[in-house]
Structures are given as C-alpha cells and as structure tokens.
Write an enzyme that holds these catalytic residues in place. Structure first.
Site, PDB file in Angstrom:
ATOM      1  CG  LEU A  33      -9.622 -14.526 -43.106  1.00  0.00           C
ATOM      2  CD1 LEU A  33      -9.944 -15.535 -44.211  1.00  0.00           C
ATOM      3  CD2 LEU A  33     -10.774 -13.520 -42.973  1.00  0.00           C
ATOM      4  CE1 TYR A 141      -6.071  -3.024 -27.954  1.00  0.00           C
ATOM      5  CE2 TYR A 141      -7.222  -1.707 -26.307  1.00  0.00           C
ATOM      6  CZ  TYR A 141      -6.996  -2.051 -27.627  1.00  0.00           C
ATOM      7  OH  TYR A 141      -7.684  -1.406 -28.627  1.00  0.00           O
TER       8      TYR A 141
END
Ligand code: UDP
Length: 330
Positions: A33, A141
């Site tokens: 979360l 990334y």
C-alpha cells in the site's frame, strides 16, 4: 488457478484482479500500500498488507493459499526518480523481486508472470519494436526490469521456472464500469494530467517537446488499455505448464498516437478544452515508441479490444469524472 497478485492494489494489478475473477480464477492480493489503494481491491478478495521481499510472510501465503502462479506488478516506475535515486529502484525492483522468486522456488511455485516494460529497449533504431530487438535501457528503471528478465532466463534453466515477461507500452484507461482507475501520487502520466487540465483541477498541461521529428512535432506513444493488458496476462497461463518455459511479449496496440492527438481525444470525450502550453523536452523521452505485438496476438490469441485512443480516454474519463479524488474521499 490460485493466483498471487503482487501489487494487486496498484493500477495495473487491480485491473488484472478483476479480469482474473471474470476468467474464473481465484486471485489473492499482496500489496504494501505504498502506491496501491486498498479500495481498489474488492473486500471479498484475500488481501495481505505485506512486502514482496518478506520471505517468511510471502512463503506462508504461497502455501496457505495454495498458489499456482504468481503475477508481479509491484515496482517503482518513475523514470526520473530512478535516475536520482537508483538504489531505491535496485532494492525494490531487483532485490525484493529476487527475494520473491527465491521464496517461490523454496515453496515449489514455479509459474511467474512479470510486468516488464518497453523502457528495456532504450532508444530503438527501428519502429515498430519487435521482441528480438536489442535491449539497451537508458535509465535505471528500465535497467532494473531488464535485470529481472535476465534473472528469469537463468532461473528457467537452473530450476525449471516457467515465466512470461510482458513489455508494456503506455498502459492507459480504466475499468469499463468506472469503478477503478488510475490514481498515482504524484501523477506524471499524460492522460490523467490532460483530463485534470480540462476540468480545471490542475493548471494548463505542459506539452514536453514540440520540435520532435514526428508529424506534429510531439512524441508518439502506444497507448494500450489496462484491461487489454490484463487479459494477456491470463491468456498466457496455458503456456506455462512446461517447466523451464521463458516467454517475452510486447503489449501495445501498434498505433502511434501523438501528445496533441491525446489532447484532442480528451477534448472530444470530455467536451472541454484542454489548456496547454509548449514546454521543453522531458529528459529521457524518445521521440517515438510503438509496438509490434503480433507475437502476443498470434501465440496467445490476444484480442485487443481498444484499438484507438478515444475509447481508451472515454474509460479514463468515466473513472476520473466519477472519482475526482481518486480512491480518496469524494
Ligand atoms: N507528456 C507531456 N506532458 C505531461 C506528461 C507527459 O507532454 O505532462 C508526454 C511525454 O513527454 C510523453 C507522453 O506524454 O511523450 C507520454 O508520457 P507519460 O508520462 O504518460 O508516459 P511515458 O511515455 O513516459 O511512459
């Protein structure tokens, strides 16, 4: 199948959870979360607030929930941040993913579906991009995703792991019923920002670069609906039965769409003007990126439902117009 959806409360993961249910599977979600939203996952779906690198907790879930296949969506995905804070990206996207894979192997779970990215190609020499083209990421990334692709190949050979790695182009849109959609903080993606500019929630959209060697001078991207993406992940299950299978697929529609075309689509769908200003190019943006996805179409029977930008934007608008605060209080 009992499917562990890692990052199932995030944008693509939560759409995949719904598609899994529609296809008759049983999703189990883990999500820490940080970026995910608890309301994005139905209350009736088993949900665990754990980190993917927590080998003890994840191991117990794999066993208790009798998991057959793991889908992994939990990654940090801000290119600029990956340049400024590479350790954050290597620890989450590489180290924690390797921990997840080690846990799976220890528990005998050997089917894995991985979210990879077209960013692994870097700046390709030709368009559209086919899977066999060289991969040379230009930012951490993309490199972290490529590192995992390579680790998966080695694990397939060494341990009989069966995997599919999907190289996404620009995931876009929202669930057809408007119940879930994109809610990033910070939001950096074109379609939600253009919608917010149209409604006045944010200032004028900045168009990053208007002097690219493209028909209208703005970048070309391949926007693919998030439910279309999700369906490919499920269509691949049948291919993972044979131990040691390793599959790579591009997922895009193959249609290049410019930033100005996206703006026009948002104006048409919303009936509002999108105020925008020309801004300098954003670092690391290749002029054009679009996919040849014929491998996924022919091998997986992947059917692309949303083949053009307007219907994709229409689903995004349905979500944003009914949830102006995303998953927060309306
Ligand atoms: N873009 C833009 N203004 C924005 C955000 C994005 O002009 O405020 C452009 C961006 O330069 C790229 C395209 O829109 O050409 C898609 O960007 P996005 O961040 O949505 O996805 P990316 O292609 O980086 O994965």
């Amino acid at each position: 199948m009992n499917v562990l959806v890692v990052g199932g409360a995030g944008y693509i993961g939560s759409h995949c959870v719904r598609q899994l249910i529609a296809a008759g599977h049983r999703p189990v979600v883990i999500d820490n979360l940080i970026f995910g939203h608890r309301p994005a996952v139905g209350r009736d779906i088993p949900f665990y607030d754990v980190n993917l690198g927590d080998e003890g907790a994840v191991g117990r879930i794999l066993v208790d929930e009798k998991i057959d296949v793991v889908m992994h969506f939990a990654a940090f995905a801000y290119v600029g941040e990956s340049v400024n804070d590479p350790l954050k990206y290597y620890f989450n996207n590489v180290v924690a993913t390797l921990q997840l894979l080690r846990t799976m192997l220890a528990k005998g779970v050997k089917k894995f579906v991985f979210s990879s990215t077209c960013a692994t190609y870097g700046i390709p020499s030709k368009m559209p991009i086919v899977e066999s083209m060289p991969q040379a990421p230009i930012n951490p990334y993309g490199q972290t995703k490529l590192d995992i692709e390579n680790a998966l190949k080695a694990l397939a050979v060494a341990h009989g792991l069966s995997f599919a790695a999907f190289r996404y182009f620009n995931a876009a849109g929202a669930a057809e019923d408007g119940a879930i959609g994109e809610d990033h903080n910070p939001e950096t993606h074109l379609i939600p920002l253009a919608i917010d500019a149209a409604t006045g929630k944010r200032p004028a959209l900045q168009v990053f670069g208007t002097d690219y060697p493209t028909p209208d001078g703005t970048c070309l991207r391949d926007y693919v609906h998030v439910d279309d993406l999700s369906r490919a992940h499920i269509a691949v299950f049948d291919k993972l039965s044979k131990p040691g299978t390793g599959l790579f697929y591009n997922l895009g529609t193959g249609t290049p769409t410019s930033v100005l075309e996206v703006i026009r689509a948002v104006e048409k769908v919303t009936g509002k003007k999108v105020p925008y200003i020309a801004a300098p190019r954003r670092a690391g943006d290749p002029p054009a990126l679009y996919a040849d996805s014929s491998k996924a179409v022919s091998e997986l029977g992947w059917k692309i439902k949303y083949t053009s930008i307007e219907p994709i934007v229409a689903t995004a608008w349905k979500w944003h117009s009914t949830h102006p605060n995303g998953f927060g209080k309306q």
